[in-house]
Design a protein around this motif. Structure first.
Motif, short mmCIF file in Angstrom:
data_model
loop_
_atom_site.label_atom_id
_atom_site.label_comp_id
_atom_site.label_asym_id
_atom_site.label_seq_id
_atom_site.Cartn_x
_atom_site.Cartn_y
_atom_site.Cartn_z
N PRO A 206 0.89 -1.12 0.15
CA PRO A 206 -0.21 -0.05 0.06
C PRO A 206 0.80 1.33 0.12
N GLY A 207 1.97 1.21 0.70
CA GLY A 207 2.65 2.68 0.58
C GLY A 207 3.88 2.63 -0.34
N ARG A 208 4.04 1.56 -1.28
CA ARG A 208 5.14 1.52 -2.30
C ARG A 208 4.63 1.20 -3.79
N GLN A 209 3.66 1.92 -3.94
CA GLN A 209 3.32 1.77 -5.41
C GLN A 209 2.93 3.02 -6.10
N ALA A 210 2.68 3.03 -7.52
CA ALA A 210 2.53 4.33 -8.17
C ALA A 210 1.93 4.03 -9.49
N ALA A 211 1.22 5.14 -10.01
CA ALA A 211 0.78 4.80 -11.35
C ALA A 211 1.43 5.78 -12.03
N ILE A 212 1.67 5.30 -13.42
CA ILE A 212 2.64 5.87 -14.41
C ILE A 212 1.78 6.44 -15.18
N ILE A 213 1.82 7.97 -15.21
CA ILE A 213 1.16 9.00 -15.92
C ILE A 213 1.59 9.67 -16.91
N ILE A 214 0.94 9.83 -18.20
CA ILE A 214 1.62 10.69 -19.26
C ILE A 214 0.58 11.54 -19.59
N ASP A 215 0.53 12.78 -19.49
CA ASP A 215 -0.60 13.88 -19.87
C ASP A 215 -1.87 13.36 -19.56
N ASN A 216 -1.82 12.93 -18.05
CA ASN A 216 -3.28 12.95 -17.51
C ASN A 216 -3.85 11.36 -17.93
N LEU A 217 -3.05 10.57 -18.52
CA LEU A 217 -3.63 9.07 -18.94
C LEU A 217 -2.60 8.39 -18.13
N THR A 218 -3.20 7.41 -17.35
CA THR A 218 -2.31 6.26 -16.73
C THR A 218 -2.23 5.26 -17.85
N VAL A 219 -0.75 5.02 -17.89
CA VAL A 219 -0.28 4.17 -19.03
C VAL A 219 0.09 2.58 -18.33
N GLY A 220 0.40 2.87 -16.90
CA GLY A 220 0.96 1.83 -16.44
C GLY A 220 0.81 1.84 -14.91
N SER A 221 1.56 0.70 -14.14
CA SER A 221 1.58 0.94 -12.63
C SER A 221 2.75 0.14 -12.28
N MET A 222 3.10 0.52 -10.95
CA MET A 222 4.47 -0.28 -10.58
C MET A 222 4.64 -0.02 -9.01
N GLY A 223 5.34 -0.73 -8.63
CA GLY A 223 5.48 -1.00 -7.13
C GLY A 223 6.00 -2.20 -6.37
N GLU A 224 6.09 -2.38 -5.26
CA GLU A 224 6.63 -3.44 -4.56
C GLU A 224 5.26 -4.64 -4.60
N ILE A 225 5.55 -5.90 -4.81
CA ILE A 225 4.18 -6.83 -4.84
C ILE A 225 3.97 -6.99 -3.14
N HIS A 226 2.65 -7.07 -2.72
CA HIS A 226 2.22 -7.34 -1.48
C HIS A 226 2.71 -8.47 -0.88
N PRO A 227 3.25 -8.46 0.15
CA PRO A 227 3.70 -9.58 0.85
C PRO A 227 2.85 -10.85 0.99
N THR A 228 1.53 -10.71 1.12
CA THR A 228 0.37 -11.86 1.13
C THR A 228 0.43 -12.47 -0.27
N LEU A 229 0.55 -11.62 -1.16
CA LEU A 229 0.54 -12.25 -2.67
C LEU A 229 1.81 -13.01 -2.88
N LEU A 230 2.90 -12.76 -2.45
CA LEU A 230 4.29 -13.37 -2.39
C LEU A 230 4.22 -14.54 -1.71
N LYS A 231 3.48 -14.51 -0.41
CA LYS A 231 3.36 -15.72 0.48
C LYS A 231 2.60 -16.97 -0.41
N SER A 232 1.52 -16.63 -1.18
CA SER A 232 0.65 -17.31 -1.84
C SER A 232 1.45 -18.10 -2.86
N PHE A 233 2.56 -17.43 -3.56
CA PHE A 233 3.40 -18.09 -4.58
C PHE A 233 4.49 -18.74 -4.05
#
Length: 801
Positions: free
Chosen positions: A647-674
């Motif tokens: 929740p505190g380590r993610q961001a949307a990638i925005i160009i001219d007010n359009l979100t073209v992608g997302s990035m960040g650290e994967i949540h520990p709960t999701l990593l644990k499931s894998f």
């Protein structure tokens, strides 16, 4: 399958070297896996030429000879009567060894009656090649001096690997037949000398074939008054060279004929057959048989057996039984040679787990016409080696007459397939070398009669392959490669994807490839956040549950790559993937290209020069910024709340007010499931959304002549204040002198307060037309920072001091 070259030469007069024979066979599709030589009783013996002779001064019967091996000259004392000038003979040089009665003798420098002898001139008996010991060996004048006798006399063993369709080659005659066709040498078949008594076989044995479908042909002979004992040396040596051990003369002959012709045979003790009656039938479920290997076999209905009226005697085409085995007490044998249907033998062999030389050949379809030929060959040899008497005639029960198959073909068809220009006479010669009978039907049509042993040939295309094999694949012309250039331009998204790949590789990332199909469990990791559930595309007829959904993101596949690498103790992962994602928008199915980056482990390899540290959010952000910058793009990053990310380590990638992608650290709960135990950072950019913002790449620009000047500015911000807001405020201040700016430091401390942070920015000023004065720089910097300060105050981003 092992075949001695000497045995092959009994059937084909060929003088090629073993390596050349191996190459010819392999190029024709009969792979020779290995060529090895059998050891001889000598080593280091070469061909030597006697250049001069003279009488020994101290011995009347000895001769002093001068011998050369083509490089040096040696004096040798010899007592053979045929030692003469110009003779080429066997020369054992100093250091050579000769084995006699299991004792190894090493040739040394010696003196005979006062004269030095540097070697030995040898007879064939001394070398163990023949019984001729009265004179030294003599070679023809064209035998090269220095030639190692191992190359001349050592037998070569060809180890051949046969595919299932080459059962016609599973014998010495089979290989000789192929070699004769390939080299245009004549083929010699073994001669059968069979002397029969006046007693008819019909008075000695009765045979009833109750299953003509599983046994289309059954032949046998009876040989009386046999004396079972050891085989002669020549027979034992042939079997040993092929990897078989000698048992007794009768069994060895059946194995010899099997190796020679490819036809399995079996010998029964005639006196152990009750009522001297054989029945070929299917077994019943309650029957058992102890086979020759000493194991008791539980038979089942459908197993074809050879039996007498009381009991099973053999499993047809697989293995005989101990109750009718030929022993030293056997005086009369019944010799069997049959053609069993391949599927019947294969079914029984696989069920019982028995694989024999016989079962292999029957499973791959034997030659029905060879049964009676091999029977007579074996009966004649048994009579010769055991002193037995062969009863008159053979029993031969056939379900049908086995006639050669006829295949239609044409000259033009063969040439069109092979790309050759062979004439009718050339094709006819090839078929004749293969022992095919050809009839010309006119108008380019051929009628080819194929022998019964070639059960692998069923259609005209098979005949084309035979022509190619014998003609030689190396002789078929290879046409020049034609290049056809398409006038259709590449898709823009495809070209853009290639450029993105190049940029990601330039960042030091390794390309990964994952499958478009994932499991429903993996989909749950991205639904509701990256993609709503109703947009997921599932397969209607999936092969498995694990690959039943088209991926809506590259994240699940790349997390599996991370897990796989961690399982193999590779914790340093810097990779990317470009691929398609799939989703449903209303009634339409969409497929778009995205680029994904995944990082885990340390930010650099361990080195004495620099300490490595774990990758973090800013390593990922730097790669994203560099890739976008390579296309002339600059992105803004805004905090977001997507479930797969921390929740505190993610961001949307925005160009001219359009979100073209997302990035960040994967949540520990999701990593644990894998099953992933270390931090993972992930970014995904939609290349379809990014394409409209591409700018022409600047190839070059003029170097600026006037110097720049920089100023630092530090402000105190609220802890929750976004740097993106500060960047927007600075960018909104129009300045003709501001060349660029950057955040260079963020400072936090207890003294400053937990709800505050200091941010330091660096501003670079330059006028392209002149050198700026200090007053101009200070005035512009003051105006700029004051304006930004006012905007941040309005936005309530500044902290109170």
């Amino acid at each position: 399958m092992k075949i001695p070259l000497s045995w092959l030469k009994e059937h084909i007069p060929i003088s090629l070297a073993p390596a050349d024979i191996a190459k010819i066979l392999t190029m024709a599709g009969i792979e020779v896996e290995k060529v090895e030589r059998l050891p001889l009783k000598f080593e280091g013996v070469v061909v030597g030429k006697i250049t001069d002779t003279k009488k020994h001064p101290n011995a009347e019967k000895l001769t002093i000879a001068t011998v050369t091996d083509g490089r040096e000259y040696f004096q040798v004392v010899c007592g053979a009567p045929n030692c003469r000038r110009g003779l080429k003979t066997a020369f054992a040089k100093i250091g050579a060894t000769i084995t006699d009665d299991n004792k190894v003798f090493k040739i040394k420098r010696s003196k005979l009656r006062g004269e030095e002898s540097c070697g030995m001139l040898c007879s064939a008996q001394e070398l163990g090649l023949s019984n001729d010991g009265d004179k030294i060996m003599e070679f023809s004048d064209n035998t090269p001096e220095g030639k190692d006798l191992m190359d001349l006399y050592s037998d070569a063993i060809l180890e051949i690997g046969l595919t299932p369709n080459l059962n016609h080659c599973a014998s010495v005659i089979g290989i000789a037949r192929e070699l004769a066709a390939l080299t245009a040498h004549p083929l010699r078949y073994p001669t059968t000398s069979l002397k029969e008594t006046s007693e008819l076989i019909s008075t000695a044995v009765n045979v009833h074939n109750l299953d003509l479908e599983a046994c289309p042909r059954y032949t046998c002979r009876v040989v009386k008054n046999v004396k079972v004992g050891p085989s002669p040396a020549w027979l034992q040596e042939k079997l040993a060279a092929c990897g078989l051990r000698s048992i007794n003369n009768v069994v060895d002959i059946t194995n010899f004929v099997l190796l020679e012709s490819g036809q399995p045979l079996h010998a029964f003790d005639y006196d152990q057959i009750n009522l001297h009656t054989l029945i070929i039938r299917s077994a019943t479920d309650d029957e058992k048989l102890v086979t020759l290997d000493g194991n008791e076999r539980q038979l089942k209905a459908g197993d074809l057996i050879i039996a007498d009226p009381d009991k099973p005697l053999a499993i047809a085409g697989v293995m005989g039984g101990q109750n009718s085995e030929v022993t030293e007490k056997t005086t009369t044998i019944l010799l069997e040679s049959a053609y069993f249907e391949s599927s019947s033998v294969r079914r029984t062999s696989k069920r019982l787990g028995i694989t024999t030389d016989a079962s292999k050949r029957f499973e791959r379809k034997a030659d029905p016409q060879q049964a009676i030929i091999s029977l007579n060959r074996a009966a004649g040899l048994i009579a010769e080696l055991t002193g037995g008497d062969v009863l008159k005639d053979a029993i031969d029960i056939k379900a049908q007459s086995f006639t050669p198959k006829v295949i239609n073909c044409s000259v033009s068809y063969i040439n069109n397939i092979l790309g050759t220009q062979l004439g009718l006479s050339e094709i006819e010669t090839i078929f004749q070398r293969l022992q095919f009978r050809l009839t010309y039907e006119g108008q380019d049509q051929l009628e080819v009669e194929v022998p019964t042993y070639r059960n692998d040939l069923t259609a005209s295309i098979d005949l084309v392959e035979e022509v190619a094999r014998i003609y030689g694949y190396n002789h078929i012309p290879k046409p020049a490669t034609r290049y056809g250039h398409s006038t259709m331009p590449h898709s823009p998204i495809y070209l853009f994807e290639r450029k993105v790949k190049t940029a990601l590789i330039a960042e030091g990332l390794q390309e990964f490839l994952t499958c478009d199909l994932i499991s429903p469990t993996q989909v749950e990791s991205v639904t509701d956040s990256l993609m709503p559930k109703e947009s997921i595309v599932s397969l209607l007829n999936a092969n498995s549950q694990e690959q039943s959904v088209l991926r809506p993101s590259l994240l699940p596949g790349l997390l599996h790559v991370v897990k796989h690498n961690l399982d193999f103790q590779n914790s340093q992962i810097w990779g990317f993937e470009t691929g398609r994602i799939h989703y449903k928008a209303g009634d339409q199915f969409k497929e778009q290209t995205v680029a994904a980056i995944i990082l885990s482990g340390n930010n650099c390899p361990a080195s004495w020069a620099a300490k490595s540290s774990p990758v973090d959010f800013y390593d990922l952000k730097g790669i994203v910024e560099n890739v976008l910058a390579s296309f002339g793009l600059k992105a803004n990053f805004k905090n977001q709340k997507l479930a797969p990310f921390h929740p505190g380590r993610q961001a949307a990638i925005i160009i001219d007010n359009l979100t073209v992608g997302s990035m960040g650290e994967i949540h520990p709960t999701l990593l644990k499931s894998f099953g992933i135990s270390q931090r993972v950072y992930f970014a995904e950019i939609n290349l379809h959304d990014l394409m409209p913002y591409l700018k022409p790449t600047v190839q070059m620009k003029e170097l600026l002549q006037y110097p720049s000047s920089s100023r630092d500015w530090t402000i105190t911000l609220k802890e929750e204040a976004s740097m993106d807001g500060v960047f927007n405020a600075i960018s909104s201040m129009r300045s003709s002198l501001l060349e660029k700016f950057a955040l260079v430091a963020i400072y936090r401390s207890e003294k400053l307060g937990h709800d505050k942070k200091n941010a330091t920015f660096n501003f670079v000023y330059r006028d392209p037309n002149k050198t700026l004065s200090i007053e101009e720089i200070e005035n512009e910097h003051r105006r700029l920072t004051q304006g930004v300060n006012d905007k941040l105050t309005t936005q309530q981003l500044l902290a109170t001091t």
